[in-house]
Design an enzyme around this catalytic site. Structure first.
Site, PDB file in Angstrom:
ATOM      1  N   ARG A   1       0.844  -1.206   0.000  1.00  0.00           N
ATOM      2  CA  ARG A   1       0.000   0.000   0.000  1.00  0.00           C
ATOM      3  C   ARG A   1       0.869   1.241   0.000  1.00  0.00           C
ATOM      4  NH1 ARG A   1      -3.338  -3.787   2.365  1.00  0.00           N
ATOM      5  NH2 ARG A   1      -5.104  -4.155   0.971  1.00  0.00           N
TER       6      ARG A   1
ATOM      7  N   GLU B   1      -9.916 -12.228   1.660  1.00  0.00           N
ATOM      8  CA  GLU B   1     -10.786 -11.267   0.979  1.00  0.00           C
ATOM      9  C   GLU B   1     -10.805 -11.461  -0.538  1.00  0.00           C
ATOM     10  OE1 GLU B   1     -10.476  -7.582   4.147  1.00  0.00           O
ATOM     11  OE2 GLU B   1      -8.890  -7.733   2.649  1.00  0.00           O
TER      12      GLU B   1
ATOM     13  N   TRP C   1      -6.918 -13.766  11.614  1.00  0.00           N
ATOM     14  CA  TRP C   1      -7.007 -12.293  11.665  1.00  0.00           C
ATOM     15  C   TRP C   1      -8.410 -11.783  11.922  1.00  0.00           C
ATOM     16  CZ3 TRP C   1      -9.454  -8.767   8.267  1.00  0.00           C
ATOM     17  CH2 TRP C   1     -10.024  -9.318   7.117  1.00  0.00           C
TER      18      TRP C   1
ATOM     19  N   ASP D   1      -2.597  -0.679  12.682  1.00  0.00           N
ATOM     20  CA  ASP D   1      -3.110   0.450  11.890  1.00  0.00           C
ATOM     21  C   ASP D   1      -4.314   1.069  12.615  1.00  0.00           C
ATOM     22  OD1 ASP D   1      -3.835  -2.223  11.128  1.00  0.00           O
ATOM     23  OD2 ASP D   1      -5.096  -1.426   9.527  1.00  0.00           O
TER      24      ASP D   1
ATOM     25  N   TRP E   1      -1.076  -2.560   8.390  1.00  0.00           N
ATOM     26  CA  TRP E   1      -1.534  -2.267   7.023  1.00  0.00           C
ATOM     27  C   TRP E   1      -1.339  -0.772   6.792  1.00  0.00           C
ATOM     28  CZ3 TRP E   1      -2.160  -6.603   4.465  1.00  0.00           C
ATOM     29  CH2 TRP E   1      -2.481  -7.766   5.177  1.00  0.00           C
ATOM     30  N   THR E   2      -0.780  -0.420   5.631  1.00  0.00           N
ATOM     31  CA  THR E   2      -0.233   0.935   5.500  1.00  0.00           C
ATOM     32  C   THR E   2      -1.027   1.867   4.571  1.00  0.00           C
ATOM     33  OG1 THR E   2       1.243   0.144   3.761  1.00  0.00           O
ATOM     34  CG2 THR E   2       2.117   0.154   6.017  1.00  0.00           C
TER      35      THR E   2
HETATM   36  C1  ACM Z   1      -6.416  -8.930   6.180  1.00  0.00           C
HETATM   37  O1  ACM Z   1      -6.438  -8.063   7.074  1.00  0.00           O
HETATM   38  N1  ACM Z   1      -7.096  -8.762   5.068  1.00  0.00           N
HETATM   39  C2  ACM Z   1      -5.649 -10.134   6.332  1.00  0.00           C
END
Ligand code: ACM
Length: 555
Positions: free
Chosen positions: A159, A329, A395, A422, A470-471
């Site tokens: 990201r 996802e 997760w 995050d 997550w960025t």
């Molecule tokens: C994730 O947070 N989609 C692994």
């Protein structure tokens, strides 16, 4: 020890060690401290050469002490003791020497990290600020061993790309916190970050985007600066070697079959060409879950076997036994519409698209297993049946991990409700681009990786835990630092130390030890969140985040 060395009571003050060791016995006020100066030698027994090298390069640079080879006189002794567990260590500071003993070179390395903390915050700098000074460590006996063998951090470099030097710095920060797994999220819709020689367009086209959503996807703002970057294969080899010297295993992630728009934009034939014109796709410039997933064709399988072949060469089995294939996802909309995907479902006798994803993941599980590696994936890989031998990163809460562990699969606990760094760390209006739940330093300190009620057998399948970063709204290293610290210090204590049940944990005691740890983070140049909130330049007023109100239940 000289009488002068025992004179000042504050010189024997016990520094706040983080993560807390299993057993610490301070000699106590007036009992002395051990001086280190230019005459102090380093006695490195066979098998400890790597730790000696690290001590000279790191503590040597900070202190200016040569730590020359030697076995007599004032000294730091490094040795291995096969009766200890591999990651266990002992550290004794008495009148004669500093002695660090590890069950293996890894345990010894964690002992060396404790030694560095005993030297004081200036031992975390890169050059001496008072050349010629005598250093001291307080007299102490430490016996220590980690609770979990998997103590990790996942960093999303897709990201927002994090240049190589910043990745190396993060490996140093992991080591300073006795964390031993670096989960390297190398690909996603927004950028492909690892050079693959046989598919040059993955990085020529897939490693950059012309603009980027600034803030959460609902934000009106765009940063019109082209963004990108990737690691060459030699960069990756350097990162892997740097991690290995620090006893950190690297888990590379190639996220398939979802989160693949960057790859599809570089090689449009990888997408569902019978559903959309994939030649129109570019590297994604905004955030969220993307419908553009890989086509379940033989061509896709062969392509990614080629990617993984190069990956296995870059990440050797000794330090990367696990290979992460993502699996999270993956929207099934295009597979539902695609005659090719439906034909594959029919041909394989599968029930639905979930089973198709399962077939896809199983293919790579067999492929990796045949090459001596183990597959790990996000907990969605449980849907439609989990491949044998595969491990799960849990997760979406604890549930996936519980189901996987009870079914005999190894699990890494990383529930987003607890350890997604995050997510914002305070509910106030000043948090920069606030995302997700409020998860304070104390919340992370009270995170328990092993949920109650697991069978004894299932508990053995909890390999450990990792925090994930997550960025999307972290444009650079400074923003990453702000989200990660100080919470990673609390996380490290959860992963390493044998803490009591969450409600019984001594957060006040931890917070008191953090006073010393903040000084270390200052010396390291970490842009952490101050206990009082963000500094003015750490705020991002007016840039939309996605705060989620209310806390979900823990289990
Ligand atoms: C994730 O947070 N989609 C692994």
């Amino acid at each position: 020890m000289t009488s002068d060395d025992t004179a000042a009571p504050d010189d024997t003050a016990a520094p706040g060690l983080i993560p807390a060791p299993r057993e610490v016995t301070w000699a106590g006020p007036g009992q002395g401290r051990y001086p280190l100066d230019g005459a102090t030698v380093l006695s490195a027994a066979p098998g400890t050469e790597g730790v000696a090298r690290w001590l000279r390069a790191t503590v040597g640079a900070a202190t200016g002490l040569p730590l020359a080879d030697g076995t007599e006189g004032p000294r730091v002794e490094l040795a291995l003791d096969g009766t200890l567990a591999p990651e266990a260590y002992g550290l004794v500071v008495d009148a004669e020497a500093v002695r660090i003993t590890g069950g293996s070179a890894a345990g010894l390395f964690w002992g060396a990290q404790t030694f560095r903390q005993l030297l004081g915050p200036d031992a975390f700098r890169r050059a001496p600020i008072a050349p010629g000074r005598t250093w001291h460590v307080p007299a102490v006996v430490v016996e220590d061993e980690p609770r979990f063998s998997w103590r990790g951090l996942m960093l999303d470099v897709s990201r927002h790309f994090l240049p190589k030097d910043d990745v190396l710095r993060y490996l140093d920060l992991l080591a300073a916190h006795k964390l031993n797994v670096f989960h390297f999220h190398l690909t996603d819709d927004q950028g492909w970050r690892v050079e693959i020689k046989r598919y040059p367009r993955l990085t020529e086209a897939g490693a950059w985007r012309s603009r980027t959503k600034y803030g959460h996807r609902a934000s009106e703002l765009w940063d019109e600066t082209p963004h990108g970057g990737f690691y060459t294969q030699d960069d990756i080899r350097e990162i892997v070697a740097y991690a290995a010297e620090r006893h950190i295993r690297v888990v590379p992630e190639i996220d398939i079959p979802g989160h693949s728009q960057a790859a599809i934009s570089a090689y449009p034939e990888l997408g569902n060409t019978d559903v959309i014109d994939t030649t129109t796709l570019s590297v994604w410039d905004t955030w969220g879950i993307n419908p553009n997933v890989l086509a379940p064709t033989d061509n896709t399988l062969r392509f990614f076997e080629g990617v993984f072949e190069e990956l296995l060469d870059l990440f050797p089995a000794a330090t990367s036994p696990f290979i992460h294939v993502g699996g999270d996802e993956c929207l099934k909309d295009q597979w539902k519409e695609s005659p090719t995907a439906q034909a594959r479902i029919a041909e394989l006798g599968l029930k639905d698209e979930d089973e198709l994803q399962s077939w896809f993941i199983r293919h790579f599980d067999s492929w990796l297993t045949a090459r001596g590696r183990r597959l790990i994936g996000w907990d969605e890989i449980l849907e439609g049946g989990l491949a044998e031998g595969a491990a799960v990163s849990s997760w979406r809460g604890y549930a996936g991990g519980i189901a996987a562990a009870e079914a005999g699969h190894d699990v890494v606990m990383c529930p987003e409700q607890q350890v997604y760094l995050d997510h914002r760390q305070d509910g106030g209006p000043d948090e920069p681009m606030p995302i997700g739940y409020v998860r304070t330093l104390e919340d992370v300190y009270r995170f328990e990786p092993v949920p109650p009620g697991l069978s004894e057998e299932a508990v053995r399948h909890i390999l450990g835990t990792q925090a994930n970063v997550w960025t999307e709204v972290m444009q650079n290293r400074s923003r990453v630092d702000y989200q990660v610290f100080p919470r990673l210090a609390a996380f490290a204590e959860v992963a390493w130390s044998s803490l009591p049940a969450p409600a019984d944990r001594d957060f006040a005691g931890f917070d008191a030890r953090m006073t010393d740890h903040y000084a270390r983070l200052d010396a390291l140049g970490v842009d952490y969140r101050r206990p009082g909130g963000p500094l003015p330049w750490q705020r991002r007023p007016g840039i939309l985040g996605r705060p989620i109100e209310g806390a979900p239940p823990v289990v």
